[in-house]
Design an enzyme around this catalytic site. Sequence first.
Site, PDB file in Angstrom:
ATOM      1  N   TYR A  64       2.217   0.477  -3.301  1.00 48.55           N
ATOM      2  CA  TYR A  64       2.177   1.137  -1.991  1.00 48.55           C
ATOM      3  C   TYR A  64       2.736   2.546  -2.129  1.00 48.55           C
ATOM      4  O   TYR A  64       3.767   2.747  -2.777  1.00 48.55           O
ATOM      5  CB  TYR A  64       3.016   0.351  -0.966  1.00 48.55           C
ATOM      6  CG  TYR A  64       2.373  -0.965  -0.618  1.00 48.55           C
ATOM      7  CD1 TYR A  64       1.436  -1.054   0.398  1.00 48.55           C
ATOM      8  CD2 TYR A  64       2.665  -2.113  -1.348  1.00 48.55           C
ATOM      9  CE1 TYR A  64       0.802  -2.261   0.696  1.00 48.55           C
ATOM     10  CE2 TYR A  64       2.042  -3.318  -1.054  1.00 48.55           C
ATOM     11  CZ  TYR A  64       1.113  -3.385  -0.035  1.00 48.55           C
ATOM     12  OH  TYR A  64       0.497  -4.577   0.242  1.00 48.55           O
ATOM     13  N   SER A  65       2.055   3.498  -1.487  1.00 49.59           N
ATOM     14  CA  SER A  65       2.540   4.887  -1.512  1.00 49.59           C
ATOM     15  C   SER A  65       3.783   5.006  -0.660  1.00 49.59           C
ATOM     16  O   SER A  65       3.858   4.431   0.429  1.00 49.59           O
ATOM     17  CB  SER A  65       1.487   5.821  -0.911  1.00 49.59           C
ATOM     18  OG  SER A  65       0.501   6.080  -1.839  1.00 49.59           O
ATOM     19  N   TYR A 111      -8.728   3.700  -2.519  1.00 46.06           N
ATOM     20  CA  TYR A 111      -8.620   2.265  -2.834  1.00 46.06           C
ATOM     21  C   TYR A 111      -9.673   1.487  -2.075  1.00 46.06           C
ATOM     22  O   TYR A 111     -10.301   2.011  -1.167  1.00 46.06           O
ATOM     23  CB  TYR A 111      -7.229   1.750  -2.466  1.00 46.06           C
ATOM     24  CG  TYR A 111      -6.656   2.333  -1.209  1.00 46.06           C
ATOM     25  CD1 TYR A 111      -7.012   1.819   0.041  1.00 46.06           C
ATOM     26  CD2 TYR A 111      -5.792   3.434  -1.253  1.00 46.06           C
ATOM     27  CE1 TYR A 111      -6.491   2.371   1.203  1.00 46.06           C
ATOM     28  CE2 TYR A 111      -5.263   3.991  -0.091  1.00 46.06           C
ATOM     29  CZ  TYR A 111      -5.621   3.458   1.143  1.00 46.06           C
ATOM     30  OH  TYR A 111      -5.119   4.017   2.295  1.00 46.06           O
ATOM     31  N   CYS A 115      -6.728  11.008   0.074  1.00 43.89           N
ATOM     32  CA  CYS A 115      -6.122   9.677  -0.055  1.00 43.89           C
ATOM     33  C   CYS A 115      -6.628   8.745   1.036  1.00 43.89           C
ATOM     34  O   CYS A 115      -6.595   9.096   2.223  1.00 43.89           O
ATOM     35  CB  CYS A 115      -4.605   9.799   0.036  1.00 43.89           C
ATOM     36  SG  CYS A 115      -3.750   8.254  -0.331  1.00 43.89           S
ATOM     37  N   GLU A 126      -6.726   9.850  -4.532  1.00 45.40           N
ATOM     38  CA  GLU A 126      -6.196   8.494  -4.671  1.00 45.40           C
ATOM     39  C   GLU A 126      -6.875   7.645  -3.596  1.00 45.40           C
ATOM     40  O   GLU A 126      -6.557   7.753  -2.415  1.00 45.40           O
ATOM     41  CB  GLU A 126      -4.679   8.525  -4.446  1.00 45.40           C
ATOM     42  CG  GLU A 126      -3.969   7.351  -5.065  1.00 45.40           C
ATOM     43  CD  GLU A 126      -2.455   7.569  -5.097  1.00 45.40           C
ATOM     44  OE1 GLU A 126      -1.968   8.155  -6.078  1.00 45.40           O
ATOM     45  OE2 GLU A 126      -1.794   7.184  -4.119  1.00 45.40           O
TER      46      GLU A 126
END
Length: 406
Positions: free
Chosen positions: A198-199, A406, A364, A404
């Site tokens: 997790y960021s 996902y 992101c 980044e």
Amino acid sequence: MTTPIRQHLIDPEICIRCNTCEETCPINAVTHNEDNYVVDPAICNACLDCISPCPTGAIDNWRIVSTPYSLEEQFEWDELPEEDENLTLEETAPGAVEEALEDEVSRLLAEAHAGLGGKSKPPASASTPYVNLYTRGEPAVAKVAGNFRLTDGTTDSDIRHIVLDFGSHSFPVLEGQSIGIVPPGVDAKGRPHHVRLYSVASPRDGERPNHNNLSLTVKRDVAVVEGVRHEGVASSYLCDLKKGDEVKVTGPFGTSFLMPNDPEANIIMVCTGTGSAPFRAMTERRRRRRETRGTLLLFFGARTPGELPYFGPLMKLPDRLIRKELCFSRLDDQPKEYVQDRMRKKGDGVAALLGEQKTHLYVCGLKGMESGVTEALESLCREAGLDWKSLAERMRDEGRYHVETY
Ligand code: A2P
């Protein structure tokens, strides 16, 4: 016996199955099944391109073997096999192998810290991050200091702001880095759950300035398959945490998606949903330091304002600190708008910033957004007489372009 070789392996205990190594490998030596990511000994040429981008360091494992472990063997592993201490590489004195490997590991780790050697580089003025201080075997134990719902009552979407306090453990992070969460319990096959990344959503000096804590932005991952509701193991675990609960944490991770320390750097941030976490951290860093010389420009997409994490606090940030372009895809009275649509609309402003040497671009969020954002950048650059492809290559090479998803 065949001549011993040094075989490249991936540690299944640390690997978070993020697919980065498989995407990075230029010769398709990395592959995976539903359990493990593995390296094909018949293809790998030890070019090391995959080492630096790996967020956990799982990729950086080597064994001296007389017969390479096959793909089938590696697919079955729950942990790496023991080293055979009787084996050495040819023409190398016993003992020197370990030294050589240690040297190489230190060199690779140093490279990973500095973000050198990989495809993605950190900004030139970024601080050097700490990585891998805590592992699955020896995690840091943090206490939940708070767990707040960010999404409003009009939506089912459950997005949380979770604050973790590290007490007396040192857990240094930089904006843009991630941490690993180890959900308790075992999966259907009785094996411990994989670590999830997790960021971090808070700046380096803590969620509360000068406190040893950090925050995460976590969305409860829900899927309904044939009428049955399934919740993601790690996101549900996190979203259900209560104040005072203890959480096992690994990391920190990430050596390139970092913010420039240069206060004059312009930062363009493009995100959807919880992809906003690192940008909250970067913006808060600038706000606390009262740095308003470089432009902060945020493109942020969510379904509705009620589902946009931190909508309220974000609206309060002054325009002299950050230019906000918030767009929504599911408003009753407006057509669907994605971040890439808004970027096209603001093409002149974006292209003008991209033309500046001090501009850094970060993307992101959802993987699906990547191609849309790239197309928008191509088109708005074309209109401004810039070539996005070559600019993107240059910016990546100069540590000014980071993605980044996902
Ligand atoms: P959508 O309404 O089409 O789902 P989520 O809430 O699922 O995390 O998504 C955050 C935002 O990203 C939503 O507005 C969602 O729109 C949007 N989104 C979904 N797919 C894409 C895409 N391919 N490009 C840009 N934004 C997207």
